[in-house]
Design an enzyme around this catalytic site. Structure first.
Site, PDB file in Angstrom:
ATOM      1  N   PHE A 260       0.823  -1.224   0.000  1.00 14.29           N
ATOM      2  CA  PHE A 260       0.000   0.000   0.000  1.00 14.29           C
ATOM      3  C   PHE A 260       0.846   1.258   0.000  1.00 14.29           C
ATOM      4  O   PHE A 260       0.478   2.277   0.566  1.00 14.29           O
ATOM      5  CB  PHE A 260      -1.014  -0.020   1.159  1.00 14.29           C
ATOM      6  CG  PHE A 260      -2.333  -0.595   0.714  1.00 14.29           C
ATOM      7  CD1 PHE A 260      -2.404  -1.903   0.270  1.00 14.29           C
ATOM      8  CD2 PHE A 260      -3.483   0.169   0.681  1.00 14.29           C
ATOM      9  CE1 PHE A 260      -3.593  -2.437  -0.188  1.00 14.29           C
ATOM     10  CE2 PHE A 260      -4.682  -0.347   0.220  1.00 14.29           C
ATOM     11  CZ  PHE A 260      -4.722  -1.651  -0.216  1.00 14.29           C
ATOM     12  N   CYS A 271     -15.360   1.538  -1.146  1.00 16.64           N
ATOM     13  CA  CYS A 271     -15.094   1.406   0.297  1.00 16.64           C
ATOM     14  C   CYS A 271     -14.266   2.537   0.887  1.00 16.64           C
ATOM     15  O   CYS A 271     -14.771   3.340   1.653  1.00 16.64           O
ATOM     16  CB  CYS A 271     -14.419   0.062   0.569  1.00 16.64           C
ATOM     17  SG  CYS A 271     -15.432  -1.318   0.030  1.00 16.64           S
TER      18      CYS A 271
HETATM   19  C1  UGA Z   1     -10.648  -2.172   0.736  1.00 22.14           C
HETATM   20  C2  UGA Z   1      -9.779  -2.797   1.833  1.00 22.14           C
HETATM   21  O1  UGA Z   1      -8.461  -3.033   1.333  1.00 22.14           O
HETATM   22  C3  UGA Z   1     -10.382  -4.125   2.296  1.00 22.14           C
HETATM   23  O2  UGA Z   1      -9.608  -4.666   3.363  1.00 22.14           O
HETATM   24  C4  UGA Z   1     -11.814  -3.864   2.780  1.00 22.14           C
HETATM   25  O3  UGA Z   1     -12.447  -5.053   3.206  1.00 22.14           O
HETATM   26  C5  UGA Z   1     -12.614  -3.248   1.634  1.00 22.14           C
HETATM   27  O4  UGA Z   1     -11.993  -2.022   1.224  1.00 22.14           O
HETATM   28  C6  UGA Z   1     -13.994  -2.988   2.144  1.00 22.14           C
HETATM   29  O5  UGA Z   1     -14.150  -2.115   3.012  1.00 22.14           O
HETATM   30  O6  UGA Z   1     -14.920  -3.708   1.773  1.00 22.14           O
HETATM   31  P1  UGA Z   1     -10.945  -2.626  -1.894  1.00 22.14           P
HETATM   32  O7  UGA Z   1     -11.885  -1.462  -1.896  1.00 22.14           O
HETATM   33  O8  UGA Z   1     -11.296  -3.882  -2.605  1.00 22.14           O
HETATM   34  O9  UGA Z   1     -10.631  -3.066  -0.387  1.00 22.14           O
HETATM   35  O10 UGA Z   1      -9.613  -2.083  -2.528  1.00 22.14           O
HETATM   36  P2  UGA Z   1      -8.086  -1.874  -2.122  1.00 22.14           P
HETATM   37  O11 UGA Z   1      -7.292  -3.032  -2.557  1.00 22.14           O
HETATM   38  O12 UGA Z   1      -7.987  -1.474  -0.689  1.00 22.14           O
HETATM   39  O13 UGA Z   1      -7.729  -0.638  -3.048  1.00 22.14           O
HETATM   40  C7  UGA Z   1      -8.392   0.617  -2.865  1.00 22.14           C
HETATM   41  C8  UGA Z   1      -7.852   1.658  -3.785  1.00 22.14           C
HETATM   42  O14 UGA Z   1      -6.543   2.036  -3.393  1.00 22.14           O
HETATM   43  C9  UGA Z   1      -7.733   1.254  -5.261  1.00 22.14           C
HETATM   44  O15 UGA Z   1      -8.248   2.318  -6.050  1.00 22.14           O
HETATM   45  C10 UGA Z   1      -6.248   1.071  -5.467  1.00 22.14           C
HETATM   46  O16 UGA Z   1      -5.864   1.337  -6.790  1.00 22.14           O
HETATM   47  C11 UGA Z   1      -5.695   2.102  -4.511  1.00 22.14           C
HETATM   48  N1  UGA Z   1      -4.297   1.823  -4.060  1.00 22.14           N
HETATM   49  C12 UGA Z   1      -4.036   0.692  -3.358  1.00 22.14           C
HETATM   50  C13 UGA Z   1      -3.298   2.729  -4.348  1.00 22.14           C
HETATM   51  O17 UGA Z   1      -3.526   3.775  -4.981  1.00 22.14           O
HETATM   52  N2  UGA Z   1      -2.033   2.458  -3.917  1.00 22.14           N
HETATM   53  C14 UGA Z   1      -1.726   1.346  -3.207  1.00 22.14           C
HETATM   54  O18 UGA Z   1      -0.545   1.169  -2.847  1.00 22.14           O
HETATM   55  C15 UGA Z   1      -2.748   0.437  -2.939  1.00 22.14           C
END
Ligand code: UGA
Length: 446
Positions: A260, A271
């Site tokens: 992350f 979310c």
């Molecule tokens: C997130 C949480 O990671 C889950 O643990 C949680 O259960 C879920 O929300 C929820 O509340 O239901 P999710 O929304 O599937 O999961 O997505 P993430 O993998 O967290 O990514 C979120 C956003 O952050 C994406 O747009 C991704 O591109 C961005 N991101 C992620 C970054 O810009 N940089 C990073 O290093 C990681």
């Protein structure tokens, strides 16, 4: 007698949870109020793209060839109430229109529709992400409405699954958190999760408010981590540093960790953005708003990323989008999902279009949803076709197939070899060697 389980709400969370519960050996009844969803799921088809979910569903749904027959679907609360010993509430909790607060109407409706059908001891387990204090309120409502009275108990069991990894995260959770008010509820949930517990998933027992807060604080921490690295990207750009190297170097510190820390156009989806806002709103109601004012900054750093990407693209095409063609690779909020809710990629594409460019979007799985949300953008059936004649190519969702694109071949299709990497996921040397001007957020120009 093994427990019988119902799952109320069959979106990303509920459909996956229902199939996973069947995989764990339980008899499961999924409930949704949308008849089209019930029809699809009953045929073993999943209404969204989630790797591995359709296979899991087909393995268990009644009527599918070779299935265990342990999983079926309904839209009747009466049937659910009669069937289940444990009822998981998996409906969505979106942001209220025009407010930061969480819209609880689907959760409230689920509890109020189910409760009158609970005539025998049952455990209702909330999984939706809710403002702290909701479980106490819902427990009282349940006791009031259920004919079983105090034998209809509530527990709170937040879900941490990530889209794109939903099946894996549900079957092998990295922790199971249960907010309970009785030993009986705890025992029932230990029975439900016997398999993952035996495989080593930590089982954390708490009160209601803590269980609710674990979820919102986890998502706030993740959002903060992403905005932290994006703030560093801004400083790197100003100072001539490289945020990708910086993230690698700080990530070796185990206390920080490398996950992350991918700088880019920021977080979106159904979310993180709405959860941090709902958390701020709830803290305000509780008189603890000062504790979370930093989340306002986390949100604004994140939203700034989208505008910054638009500026970089405008600069790259010579200062104005008028008469320019822009190819956008990626529409979903992250790869391995078809979800375009609050997608940074689509937001950037929309802004550029509004500034006068002709924008053509391609996404491996999100085209249908993107088209429905942004019908005025142009869509192409492949990355190559989107790139045809483009003055700039924007890489905005890091699908594997984009990392595997051939920059030489693509270079023959575009008007100008300019690529902007909004996810810091492409190999700059690879693109530059093929004659492209490669630009990314928080990294030096060349
Ligand atoms: C997130 C949480 O990671 C889950 O643990 C949680 O259960 C879920 O929300 C929820 O509340 O239901 P999710 O929304 O599937 O999961 O997505 P993430 O993998 O967290 O990514 C979120 C956003 O952050 C994406 O747009 C991704 O591109 C961005 N991101 C992620 C970054 O810009 N940089 C990073 O290093 C990681």
């Amino acid at each position: 007698m093994p427990l019988k389980i119902t799952v109320i709400g069959t979106g990303y969370l509920g459909a996956t949870h229902a199939a996973a519960m069947a995989e764990l050996g339980f008899e499961v009844l999924g409930l949704d109020i949308v008849p089209e969803k019930i029809a699809m799921l009953s045929e073993g088809r999943v209404p969204m793209y989630e790797p591995g979910l359709e296979d899991l569903l087909k393995r268990h749904v009644v009527g599918a060839e070779g299935s265990t027959g342990r999983l079926r679907f309904t839209s009747s609360y009466e049937e659910a109430g009669q069937f289940g010993d444990v009822h998981f509430i998996c409906v969505n909790t979106p942001q209220k229109h025009g407010e930061y607060a969480c819209d609880m109407r689907y959760v409230d409706n689920a509890v109020e529709s189910l409760a009158p059908h609970l005539h025998r001891p049952a455990l209702v387990v909330g999984k939706s992400t809710v403002p702290v204090g909701s479980a106490d309120r819902l427990a009282a409502r349940l006791a009031e409405l259920a004919p079983a009275g105090a034998d209809a108990e509530l527990a709170w069991n937040p879900e941490f699954l990530r889209e794109g990894f939903a099946v894996q995260d549900t079957l092998h959770p990295d922790r199971i958190v249960v907010g309970v008010t009785s030993d009986r509820s705890e025992k029932v949930l230990r029975d439900v999760y016997t398999t993952p517990i035996s495989e080593g998933s930590p089982f954390v027992v708490t009160d209601f408010p803590t269980a609710e807060l674990v979820k919102t604080s986890a998502n706030s921490f993740l959002a903060t981590k992403i905005s932290f690295i994006n703030a560093m990207a801004e400083v790197c750009e100003a100072a001539g540093g490289d945020v990708v190297k910086l993230a690698e170097a700080i990530g070796y510190d185990e206390r920080i960790g490398s996950k992350f820390l991918r700088a880019g156009i920021g977080f979106g989806g159904g979310c993180l953005p709405k959860d941090i806002r709902a958390f701020m709103a709830r803290a305000g109601e509780l008189g603890a708003d000062q504790a979370l004012t930093f989340l306002r900054e986390v949100d604004s750093i994140n939203m700034r990323r989208r505008g910054h990407m638009v500026e970089l693209a405008r600069e790259a095409v010579g200062g104005s989008f008028l008469g320019k063609r822009v190819a956008v690779l990626g529409a979903t909020f992250k790869p391995d999902s078809d979800d375009v809710r609050d997608s940074p990629a689509l937001n950037v594409a929309g802004q550029i279009q509004l500034q006068g460019a002709q924008v053509t979007v391609f996404d491996p799985k999100g085209m249908g949803n993107a088209r429905a949300l942004f019908p005025t953008l142009a869509y192409a059936p492949s990355a190559q076709e989107a790139a045809q004649g483009a003055h700039a190519v924007l890489h905005l969702t890091e699908w594997r197939e984009f990392r595997e694109l051939d920059p030489v071949g693509l270079g023959e299709l575009v008007a100008e070899r300019r690529i902007l990497d909004g996810r810091n996921a492409l190999d700059p040397d690879y693109w530059r060697d093929a004659g492209w001007a490669y630009r990314a957020l928080g990294r030096p120009m060349a």
